[in-house]
Write a protein that holds these residues in place. Structure first.
Motif, PDB file in Angstrom:
ATOM      1  N   VAL A 191       4.444   3.847   2.639  1.00  0.00           N
ATOM      2  CA  VAL A 191       4.424   3.451   4.037  1.00  0.00           C
ATOM      3  C   VAL A 191       3.192   4.112   4.626  1.00  0.00           C
ATOM      4  O   VAL A 191       2.978   5.315   4.431  1.00  0.00           O
ATOM      5  N   ALA A 192       2.356   3.347   5.306  1.00  0.00           N
ATOM      6  CA  ALA A 192       1.094   3.870   5.832  1.00  0.00           C
ATOM      7  C   ALA A 192       1.168   4.018   7.347  1.00  0.00           C
ATOM      8  O   ALA A 192       1.582   3.099   8.052  1.00  0.00           O
ATOM      9  N   ILE A 193       0.730   5.182   7.808  1.00  0.00           N
ATOM     10  CA  ILE A 193       0.731   5.519   9.229  1.00  0.00           C
ATOM     11  C   ILE A 193      -0.718   5.743   9.665  1.00  0.00           C
ATOM     12  O   ILE A 193      -1.422   6.561   9.067  1.00  0.00           O
ATOM     13  N   ALA A 194      -1.161   5.029  10.680  1.00  0.00           N
ATOM     14  CA  ALA A 194      -2.513   5.211  11.225  1.00  0.00           C
ATOM     15  C   ALA A 194      -2.502   6.372  12.208  1.00  0.00           C
ATOM     16  O   ALA A 194      -1.594   6.486  13.030  1.00  0.00           O
ATOM     17  N   THR A 195      -3.513   7.224  12.110  1.00  0.00           N
ATOM     18  CA  THR A 195      -3.625   8.367  13.012  1.00  0.00           C
ATOM     19  C   THR A 195      -5.101   8.662  13.263  1.00  0.00           C
ATOM     20  O   THR A 195      -5.914   8.536  12.355  1.00  0.00           O
ATOM     21  N   TYR A 226       1.940  12.095   1.163  1.00  0.00           N
ATOM     22  CA  TYR A 226       3.109  12.962   1.003  1.00  0.00           C
ATOM     23  C   TYR A 226       4.122  12.232   0.130  1.00  0.00           C
ATOM     24  O   TYR A 226       4.448  11.083   0.402  1.00  0.00           O
ATOM     25  N   GLN A 227       4.616  12.904  -0.901  1.00  0.00           N
ATOM     26  CA  GLN A 227       5.600  12.311  -1.809  1.00  0.00           C
ATOM     27  C   GLN A 227       7.003  12.445  -1.223  1.00  0.00           C
ATOM     28  O   GLN A 227       7.401  13.518  -0.780  1.00  0.00           O
ATOM     29  N   ILE A 248       4.309   8.639   1.784  1.00  0.00           N
ATOM     30  CA  ILE A 248       3.920   8.411   3.166  1.00  0.00           C
ATOM     31  C   ILE A 248       2.416   8.656   3.162  1.00  0.00           C
ATOM     32  O   ILE A 248       1.961   9.738   2.768  1.00  0.00           O
ATOM     33  N   GLU A 249       1.636   7.661   3.514  1.00  0.00           N
ATOM     34  CA  GLU A 249       0.178   7.809   3.574  1.00  0.00           C
ATOM     35  C   GLU A 249      -0.266   7.841   5.026  1.00  0.00           C
ATOM     36  O   GLU A 249       0.044   6.930   5.793  1.00  0.00           O
ATOM     37  N   THR A 279       3.396  -1.607   5.160  1.00  0.00           N
ATOM     38  CA  THR A 279       4.254  -1.215   4.050  1.00  0.00           C
ATOM     39  C   THR A 279       3.618  -1.770   2.784  1.00  0.00           C
ATOM     40  O   THR A 279       2.965  -2.827   2.816  1.00  0.00           O
ATOM     41  N   ALA A 280       3.799  -1.049   1.679  1.00  0.00           N
ATOM     42  CA  ALA A 280       3.157  -1.441   0.427  1.00  0.00           C
ATOM     43  C   ALA A 280       4.180  -1.487  -0.700  1.00  0.00           C
ATOM     44  O   ALA A 280       5.058  -0.624  -0.792  1.00  0.00           O
ATOM     45  N   TYR A 281       4.023  -2.480  -1.561  1.00  0.00           N
ATOM     46  CA  TYR A 281       4.958  -2.719  -2.650  1.00  0.00           C
ATOM     47  C   TYR A 281       4.219  -2.714  -3.976  1.00  0.00           C
ATOM     48  O   TYR A 281       3.151  -3.307  -4.112  1.00  0.00           O
TER      49      TYR A 281
END
Length: 140
Positions: free
Chosen positions: A9-13, A47-48, A54-55, A80-82
């Motif tokens: 799951v990617a979070i933009a910051t 983070y695993q 979590i990216e 989200t990535a699969y």
């Protein structure tokens, strides 16, 4: 089609350290060093969490997709990535079913992966990424 696994799951910051604070407060540990993905104009901190990451993504240039996303929407969930075993075959299968991609061919991703993004309009407003790990593996 095989069963897909959630890869990340990617979070933009706008700032990796500030964006990392909630995940570190939860006790998550950084998975390796931050990595720059030049083709996408981002720096990634991962983070695993079990078999999923979590990216956190921050832009490295003002014209990157993450910079544009942050300007329009602010920090938050980006995609989200699969995980897929054969990205080329999965892209071909989805295209036959009418899926729209943001690029015609896979591009390099983090940690030696190949990735492709499906258009958010196809994903009902959600950006979806497909990820192929080297040698069909997953995270270390």
């Amino acid at each position: 089609m095989s069963v897909l696994l959630l890869d990340h799951v990617a979070i933009a910051t706008p700032d990796l350290d500030a964006g990392a604070a909630p995940y570190e407060a939860l006790g998550l540990k950084v998975e390796g060093p931050d990595e720059e993905v030049g083709t996408q104009g981002v720096r990634v901190r991962a983070y695993q969490v079990g078999d999923t990451l979590i990216e956190l993504l921050t832009p490295t240039r003002p014209d990157s997709p993450i910079a544009v996303f942050l300007d329009k929407r602010g920090a938050g969930l980006h995609h989200t990535a699969y995980r897929v075993a054969d990205l080329d075959a999965e892209m071909a299968r989805l295209k036959l079913g009418g899926a729209r991609f943001l690029q015609e061919a896979p591009v390099p991703g983090r940690a030696g992966t190949r990735v492709a993004f499906l258009h958010p309009k196809w994903g009902q407003g959600t950006l979806i990424e497909l990820v192929e790990h080297p040698h069909g593996g997953g995270h270390d």
